[in-house]
Design a protein around this motif. Structure first.
Motif, PDB file in Angstrom:
ATOM      1  N   THR A   1      -8.037  -5.342  -4.749  1.00  0.00           N
ATOM      2  CA  THR A   1      -6.965  -6.425  -3.940  1.00  0.00           C
ATOM      3  C   THR A   1      -6.915  -5.964  -2.268  1.00  0.00           C
ATOM      4  O   THR A   1      -7.048  -5.000  -2.014  1.00  0.00           O
TER       5      THR A   1
ATOM      6  N   SER B   1     -14.982  -9.526 -12.872  1.00  0.00           N
ATOM      7  CA  SER B   1     -15.475  -7.975 -13.179  1.00  0.00           C
ATOM      8  C   SER B   1     -14.172  -7.541 -11.526  1.00  0.00           C
ATOM      9  O   SER B   1     -14.557  -6.467 -11.173  1.00  0.00           O
TER      10      SER B   1
ATOM     11  N   GLN C   1      -6.036  -9.484 -14.128  1.00  0.00           N
ATOM     12  CA  GLN C   1      -6.201  -7.621 -14.595  1.00  0.00           C
ATOM     13  C   GLN C   1      -7.404  -7.311 -14.100  1.00  0.00           C
ATOM     14  O   GLN C   1      -8.290  -8.349 -14.022  1.00  0.00           O
ATOM     15  N   PRO C   2      -7.546  -6.543 -14.006  1.00  0.00           N
ATOM     16  CA  PRO C   2      -9.046  -5.619 -14.537  1.00  0.00           C
ATOM     17  C   PRO C   2     -10.080  -6.165 -15.117  1.00  0.00           C
ATOM     18  O   PRO C   2      -9.742  -6.679 -16.157  1.00  0.00           O
ATOM     19  N   GLY C   3     -11.410  -6.501 -14.453  1.00  0.00           N
ATOM     20  CA  GLY C   3     -12.412  -7.514 -15.414  1.00  0.00           C
ATOM     21  C   GLY C   3     -12.367  -9.052 -15.139  1.00  0.00           C
ATOM     22  O   GLY C   3     -12.585  -9.161 -15.447  1.00  0.00           O
ATOM     23  N   GLY C   4     -11.063  -9.556 -14.493  1.00  0.00           N
ATOM     24  CA  GLY C   4     -11.006 -11.398 -13.988  1.00  0.00           C
ATOM     25  C   GLY C   4     -11.212 -11.578 -12.800  1.00  0.00           C
ATOM     26  O   GLY C   4     -12.200 -11.270 -13.074  1.00  0.00           O
TER      27      GLY C   4
ATOM     28  N   LYS D   1     -11.879  -5.701  -9.664  1.00  0.00           N
ATOM     29  CA  LYS D   1     -11.747  -4.231  -9.519  1.00  0.00           C
ATOM     30  C   LYS D   1     -10.149  -3.704  -8.999  1.00  0.00           C
ATOM     31  O   LYS D   1      -9.722  -4.699  -7.900  1.00  0.00           O
ATOM     32  N   LEU D   2      -9.280  -3.090  -9.439  1.00  0.00           N
ATOM     33  CA  LEU D   2      -7.985  -2.655  -8.674  1.00  0.00           C
ATOM     34  C   LEU D   2      -7.987  -2.676  -6.672  1.00  0.00           C
ATOM     35  O   LEU D   2      -7.516  -2.566  -6.210  1.00  0.00           O
TER      36      LEU D   2
ATOM     37  N   VAL E   1      -5.273  -7.350  -8.224  1.00  0.00           N
ATOM     38  CA  VAL E   1      -5.737  -6.818  -9.327  1.00  0.00           C
ATOM     39  C   VAL E   1      -5.279  -6.043  -9.680  1.00  0.00           C
ATOM     40  O   VAL E   1      -4.871  -4.809  -9.136  1.00  0.00           O
ATOM     41  N   SER E   2      -4.480  -5.555 -11.543  1.00  0.00           N
ATOM     42  CA  SER E   2      -3.436  -5.147 -11.537  1.00  0.00           C
ATOM     43  C   SER E   2      -3.406  -5.506 -12.948  1.00  0.00           C
ATOM     44  O   SER E   2      -3.266  -6.581 -13.671  1.00  0.00           O
ATOM     45  N   SER E   3      -3.385  -4.347 -13.760  1.00  0.00           N
ATOM     46  CA  SER E   3      -2.846  -4.290 -15.297  1.00  0.00           C
ATOM     47  C   SER E   3      -1.923  -4.491 -15.024  1.00  0.00           C
ATOM     48  O   SER E   3      -1.006  -4.665 -16.638  1.00  0.00           O
TER      49      SER E   3
END
Length: 117
Positions: free
Chosen positions: A90, A84, A13-16, A86-87, A115-117
């Motif tokens: 990816t 951290s 996820q974003p921020g991961g 970000k999308l 990177v995806s929510s």
């Protein structure tokens, strides 16, 4: 010849965070630097970070302060700690090794980072 084995990609996820590894084998004496490149869908492959055996590092501007590259010279392994995320991070991440003058570079097969929510 040099063989490269990459690992550590996945979905986050974003921020991961994720940690990529690339282990080199074969004619590792010829390696002078290792690094990571990435290719996002529809875009050209770009440099992410590189590190020399002496520890000199270089990062693309968009990852500075978030990604950390390191190398274990004894294991001929390079790591990329990605925080951290970000999308726009990816893409397929490729390990690259640079070798002594006159010898060609080697590329890994790539590991997908999504990177995806």
């Amino acid at each position: 010849q040099v063989q490269l084995v990459e690992s550590g990609g996945g979905l986050v996820q974003p921020g991961g965070s994720l940690r990529l590894s690339c282990a080199a084998s074969g004619s590792t004496y010829s390696i002078t630097a290792m690094g990571w490149y990435r290719q996002a869908p529809g875009k050209q492959r770009e440099l992410v970070a590189t590190i020399t055996r002496g520890g000199l590092m270089d990062y693309t501007a968009s990852v500075k302060g978030r990604f950390t590259i390191s190398m274990d010279n004894a294991k001929n392994t390079v790591y990329l700690q990605m925080n951290s995320l970000k999308l726009e991070d990816t893409g397929v991440y490729y390990c690259n090794v640079q070798r002594l003058p006159g010898l060609g570079d080697y590329w890994g097969k790539g590991t997908l980072v999504t990177v995806s929510s």
